[in-house]
Design a protein around this motif. Structure first.
Motif: not given
Ligand code: G6P
Length: 612
Positions: A307, A353, A402
């Motif tokens: 992100s 998320s 993931v």
């Molecule tokens: C984890 C996930 C990543 C994601 C990051 C931020 O490391 O494995 O894929 O980019 O968290 O998560 P978010 O849900 O805030 O985008």
């Protein structure tokens, strides 16, 4: 991290819990456990390893009972073993708990309990909570609900918990602060989980618990109070999620399915918002704050992981079109320094998320200093979407792999639309340019589809480089964040060391790494730095490095210099990351599969990072 699931109703709990854990396994997968209660007592089974290991341990018959709790763990306190796996029991064995989060003052509470004669089997903070609750109940002669409430007022940290008592097989107590929890409502049965994926096949009526709320759930109904003992009115929502969206639908891995979903997920993101023929771009979610965005002196973007990479692309787009200075911050750094935030500043959080602890905390900090906080989030109803003043959802559907793929392109799509909308209102782009860009943006799903057609060639190239120990990813301008994302994808799922760099910075260090064994992936599409990146490719070739170049369709020049080329359709350079990231997602996917890695559940990672 960690996934929690619970059931109370008239069906057998075990199959519901084990399937729920499989759906939540992306949240953590180092150990799993289930506790089920029936008239005769409580059965607890737990095992280090994946949910499948727990299933084999339990055997085909499962165990009877129609109330139970389950947990899949991402270890924070104590190594992943059978003892540290959840559910945990109170000292008397009467109470069982599952927990997602971290209790910061657990050591003090534990010490106090030990002085009163308690001993602990595990190294977890979770066993401390349940022992603490039992101790409060015993000493104060209060109901279990009251003991939970009193305990939660003394606990510092983050939690989503569900508690089951073997003495009452008609009650679950659930509570949350900082970690997500959703209750699914059906006829005489209730489902509780970290997200809606284990619930959606049974009901789409849900209530998301708010921070510091405690729910008491029986087969006859449920009630919610806050930790101050005040009754809360639940907000019942109807989810639109389809079961198909959380299954593999014939693909070998969720990641591959999600990569191939992108033409549709990007189109869904634009649907109802962008209409190039009419020349309209409407983002209902940020309508009330459109003026604040137009007049902003500065925009701060906070995010983590993939992100954060989307945020970097957004920085370029906002500055280019809206002429607003943008700072892109790692949420984990931002929250622990003393950032300069003025009343009315705009802070945008980007999160798939909507639960990432650092991003959430960064937003809380910004809010406390008077900033206007906006969210660009995928997970509907998530914590970030709820604490932000306004925001826009990605509508990409659940992302289970993931390694983030379709969420990244969804984030880019939303951020691009926000930037174009502001620029148009602000007058920093002409009407003509605005319309041209809308027409081009609307074609992106088709272009992503064309980029995916090179999958077989990418798989072939992956086979040639699968044994490399290191990789460099290089790009310039809008393709620089794409280089970072390509390197992150490869690292995450194939465990190959990879670095993303601005191509021009290579000569300040990484060029020393180049030899005949070093593959360098150049994102070298035809844009304003095209000539420059060709020089960078030459620099690598002059040192015998192996070059894989992502090029614009029809580019026969780079093909003569690079060892391999992968074509993507041409588009405006601003939109190119949406297209040029596709071959990098496929490259990392195929390399990881060929190396025998668990693509959807890479070691040590979790999808939803609810610990700081
Ligand atoms: C984890 C996930 C990543 C994601 C990051 C931020 O490391 O494995 O894929 O980019 O968290 O998560 P978010 O849900 O805030 O985008």
């Amino acid at each position: 991290m960690c996934g929690i699931v619970a059931y109370i109703g008239e069906k057998d709990a075990y199959p519901i819990l084990i399937n729920g854990l499989k759906r939540l396994e992306y949240r953590g997968y180092d150990s799993a456990g289930i506790a089920v209660c029936n008239g005769e007592g409580l059965t607890v089974k737990k095992k280090a390893g994946k949910v499948n290991d727990l299933e084999s341990h339990v055997g085909n018959d499962g165990f009877p009972g129609n109330i139970g709790i389950g947990h899949t763990r991402w270890a924070t306190h104590g190594e992943p073993n059978d003892v540290n796996a959840h559910p945990h029991q109170s000292a008397s064995g009467k109470l069982s708990i599952i927990h997602n989060g971290i209790i910061e003052n657990y050591a003090t509470i534990k010490e106090d309990l030990m002085q009163h004669g308690y001993t602990f089997k595990s190294e977890t903070d979770t066993e401390v909570i349940i022992t603490f609750i039992e101790d409060i109940q015993k000493n104060n002669d209060v109901s279990l609900e009251d003991a939970v409430r009193i305990a939660l007022t003394k606990i510092i940290g983050a939690y989503a918990i569900v508690i089951l008592s073997r003495e009452d097989d008609n009650k679950l107590i659930a509570a949350r602060k900082g970690s997500p929890l959703v209750i699914g409502l059906a006829h005489k049965e209730y489902f509780i989980a970290s997200d809606a994926t284990p619930i959606i096949e049974y009901t789409n009526e849900v209530v998301y618990l708010n921070d510091e709320e405690i729910a008491v759930i029986t087969r006859e109904g449920f009630s919610i109070k806050n930790t101050q003992d005040v009754i809360q009115t639940p907000y019942i929502q109807t989810l639109e999620m389809e079961l198909d969206a959380i299954e593999k639908s014939g693909y070998d891995h969720f990641m591959l399915k999600e990569i191939f979903e992108q033409p549709v997920s990007i189109a869904n993101c634009m649907r109802g918002r962008l209409n190039a023929r009419k020349g309209t771009l409407v983002l209902g979610g940020i309508r009330n704050y459109a003026n604040s965005l137009v007049n902003a002196d500065k925009i701060i973007i906070v995010a983590c992981g993939t992100s954060w990479h989307a945020g970097l692309v957004a920085e370029y787009i906002f500055e280019e079109f809206c002429r607003i200075p943008v700072e892109v911050e790692y949420a984990s750094e931002f929250r622990y320094r003393n950032p300069i935030i003025k009343e009315g500043d705009i802070v945008i959080a980007i999160s798939q998320s909507g639960e990432t602890a650092d991003t959430l905390a960064a937003l809380e900090l910004a809010k406390s200093r008077g900033a206007l906080i906006l969210g660009v989030v995928n997970a509907v109803g998530s914590s970030i979407s709820r604490i932000t003043d306004e925001g826009a959802y990605l509508h990409a559907g659940p992302e289970i792999g993931v390694a983030s793929t379709k969420a990244f392109t969804g984030q880019l799509s939303v951020l691009t639309m926000i930037a174009l909308r502001i620029a148009y209102s602000k007058g920093t782009i002409s009407d003509r340019k605005f319309h041209e860009l809308l027409i081009e943006l609307e074609q992106i799903p088709e272009k992503v589809k064309s980029a995916l057609e090179h999958n077989a060639k990418i798989e072939y190239i992956s086979g040639l480089f699968k044994d490399a120990s290191n990789f460099l990813f290089l790009g310039r301008g809008y393709n620089f964040p794409v280089a970072l994302e390509g390197a992150l994808k490869l690292k995450e799922i194939s465990y190959i060391h990879a670095e993303g760099y601005p191509a021009a910075e290579m000569k300040h260090g990484p060029i020393a790494l180049i030899d005949e064994n070093m593959p360098a992936v150049f994102i070298a599409t035809k844009d304003s730095s095209y000539e420059k990146i060709i020089s960078n490719i030459q620099e690598v070739k002059a040192r015998k490095g192996k070059v894989i170049a992502i090029v614009t369709e029809g580019d026969d020049h780079i093909g003569k210099i690079a060892d391999f080329t992968i074509e993507v359709p041409d588009t405006n350079e601003v939109f190119m990351p949406l297209v040029s990231v596709i071959p990098l997602q496929l490259l990392s996917y195929h390399i990881a599969v060929m190396r025998g890695c668990n693509v959807d559940q890479p070691r040590n990672l979790a999808k939803s990072v609810t610990v700081e």
